[in-house]
Design an enzyme around this catalytic site. Sequence first.
Site, PDB file in Angstrom:
ATOM      1  N   LYS A   1     -11.804  -0.527   9.593  1.00  0.00           N
ATOM      2  CA  LYS A   1     -12.240  -0.552   8.187  1.00  0.00           C
ATOM      3  C   LYS A   1     -13.479  -1.454   7.998  1.00  0.00           C
ATOM      4  CE  LYS A   1      -7.616   0.485   6.324  1.00  0.00           C
ATOM      5  NZ  LYS A   1      -6.600   0.133   5.303  1.00  0.00           N
TER       6      LYS A   1
ATOM      7  N   PHE B   1      -3.660   0.557  -6.721  1.00  0.00           N
ATOM      8  CA  PHE B   1      -4.712   0.046  -5.829  1.00  0.00           C
ATOM      9  C   PHE B   1      -5.724   1.109  -5.410  1.00  0.00           C
ATOM     10  CE2 PHE B   1      -0.946   0.974  -3.129  1.00  0.00           C
ATOM     11  CZ  PHE B   1      -1.480   1.881  -2.217  1.00  0.00           C
TER      12      PHE B   1
ATOM     13  N   ARG C   1       0.853   2.182  15.134  1.00  0.00           N
ATOM     14  CA  ARG C   1       1.389   1.473  13.964  1.00  0.00           C
ATOM     15  C   ARG C   1       1.906   0.093  14.391  1.00  0.00           C
ATOM     16  NH1 ARG C   1       0.497   3.533   8.795  1.00  0.00           N
ATOM     17  NH2 ARG C   1       2.158   2.118   8.186  1.00  0.00           N
TER      18      ARG C   1
ATOM     19  N   THR D   1       1.304  -3.648   6.733  1.00  0.00           N
ATOM     20  CA  THR D   1       0.159  -3.438   5.828  1.00  0.00           C
ATOM     21  C   THR D   1      -0.435  -4.760   5.354  1.00  0.00           C
ATOM     22  OG1 THR D   1       1.252  -1.404   5.097  1.00  0.00           O
ATOM     23  CG2 THR D   1      -0.572  -2.211   3.751  1.00  0.00           C
TER      24      THR D   1
ATOM     25  N   ARG E   1      -3.677  -6.569  12.473  1.00  0.00           N
ATOM     26  CA  ARG E   1      -3.804  -6.996  11.078  1.00  0.00           C
ATOM     27  C   ARG E   1      -3.558  -8.490  10.921  1.00  0.00           C
ATOM     28  NH1 ARG E   1      -1.120  -1.548   8.372  1.00  0.00           N
ATOM     29  NH2 ARG E   1      -3.089  -0.586   7.716  1.00  0.00           N
TER      30      ARG E   1
ATOM     31  N   ASN F   1      -7.383  -4.907   5.354  1.00  0.00           N
ATOM     32  CA  ASN F   1      -6.468  -5.182   6.463  1.00  0.00           C
ATOM     33  C   ASN F   1      -6.937  -4.613   7.804  1.00  0.00           C
ATOM     34  OD1 ASN F   1      -6.023  -2.540   5.857  1.00  0.00           O
ATOM     35  ND2 ASN F   1      -3.857  -2.742   5.352  1.00  0.00           N
TER      36      ASN F   1
ATOM     37  N   GLU G   1      -5.183  14.167   8.988  1.00  0.00           N
ATOM     38  CA  GLU G   1      -6.252  13.151   9.020  1.00  0.00           C
ATOM     39  C   GLU G   1      -7.263  13.434  10.138  1.00  0.00           C
ATOM     40  OE1 GLU G   1      -4.267   9.362   9.256  1.00  0.00           O
ATOM     41  OE2 GLU G   1      -3.572   9.464   7.181  1.00  0.00           O
TER      42      GLU G   1
HETATM   43  N1  UDP Z   1      -3.235  -1.031   0.021  1.00  0.00           N
HETATM   44  C1  UDP Z   1      -3.625  -1.897  -0.999  1.00  0.00           C
HETATM   45  N2  UDP Z   1      -2.647  -2.485  -1.772  1.00  0.00           N
HETATM   46  C2  UDP Z   1      -1.326  -2.252  -1.570  1.00  0.00           C
HETATM   47  C3  UDP Z   1      -0.940  -1.380  -0.547  1.00  0.00           C
HETATM   48  C4  UDP Z   1      -1.909  -0.778   0.235  1.00  0.00           C
HETATM   49  O1  UDP Z   1      -4.814  -2.115  -1.219  1.00  0.00           O
HETATM   50  O2  UDP Z   1      -0.495  -2.827  -2.302  1.00  0.00           O
HETATM   51  C5  UDP Z   1      -4.275  -0.393   0.851  1.00  0.00           C
HETATM   52  C6  UDP Z   1      -4.338  -0.958   2.273  1.00  0.00           C
HETATM   53  O3  UDP Z   1      -5.701  -0.962   2.690  1.00  0.00           O
HETATM   54  C7  UDP Z   1      -3.509   0.060   3.050  1.00  0.00           C
HETATM   55  C8  UDP Z   1      -3.884   1.359   2.345  1.00  0.00           C
HETATM   56  O4  UDP Z   1      -3.982   0.987   0.972  1.00  0.00           O
HETATM   57  O5  UDP Z   1      -3.832   0.038   4.424  1.00  0.00           O
HETATM   58  C9  UDP Z   1      -2.899   2.495   2.485  1.00  0.00           C
HETATM   59  O6  UDP Z   1      -1.619   2.024   2.080  1.00  0.00           O
HETATM   60  P1  UDP Z   1      -0.322   2.385   2.921  1.00  0.00           P
HETATM   61  O7  UDP Z   1       0.856   2.025   2.101  1.00  0.00           O
HETATM   62  O8  UDP Z   1      -0.424   3.795   3.436  1.00  0.00           O
HETATM   63  O9  UDP Z   1      -0.390   1.338   4.142  1.00  0.00           O
HETATM   64  P2  UDP Z   1      -0.692   1.550   5.701  1.00  0.00           P
HETATM   65  O10 UDP Z   1      -0.132   2.890   6.095  1.00  0.00           O
HETATM   66  O11 UDP Z   1      -2.199   1.491   5.864  1.00  0.00           O
HETATM   67  O12 UDP Z   1      -0.016   0.398   6.370  1.00  0.00           O
HETATM   68 MG    MG Z   2      -0.468   4.738   5.247  1.00  0.00          MG
END
Ligand code: UDP
Ligand code: MG
Length: 135
Positions: free
Chosen positions: A10, A58, A86, A92, A103, A113, A127
């Site tokens: 990112k 968000f 993952r 996250t 992360r 992140n 994707e």
């Molecule tokens: N995100 C955020 N606020 C939140 C949760 C997620 O800004 O409370 C952003 C963060 O960059 C995250 C992305 O949205 O990686 C996608 O969220 P997801 O729940 O899919 O998390 P991931 O799969 O990336 O762990």
């Molecule tokens: Mg996700």
Amino acid sequence: MSERTLAIIKPDAVKKKVTGKIIQRIEDEGFRISRMEMIRPTRGLAEGFYAVHKSKPFYSSLTEFMSSGEIVVLLLERDGAIAHWRSVMGATDPAVAAPGTIRRAFGFSIERNAVHGSDGPDTAAWEIDYFFKNK
Ligand code: UDP
Ligand code: MG
């Protein structure tokens, strides 16, 4: 069995100049990088990619952030690639991500992140097509 997943470095991580460290970690974890591209996504490209989160509070901030600079998009292959990537990324929120995860090491906030990873076979296929179809 070899599986494919989509990873993204990112804008926060690219700006911090840890792209090389993250790619080294990917290789150390036994992934084959079969496609890789650095792009500056438009707001629309980021919105399309995160369309699944459109209703979340968000979404606007996230898509602004994701289009704020260059990103590196990678197609990764390995046994159990989706789950393994993952686990290497970590939770996250970098504040609660396990020690040793990307992360935890490089993330700044729950939004900024450092990396993305697909969360299942269907989203991985979607994707990968989103960034690499017709290329
Ligand atoms: N995100 C955020 N606020 C939140 C949760 C997620 O800004 O409370 C952003 C963060 O960059 C995250 C992305 O949205 O990686 C996608 O969220 P997801 O729940 O899919 O998390 P991931 O799969 O990336 O762990
Ligand atoms: Mg996700």
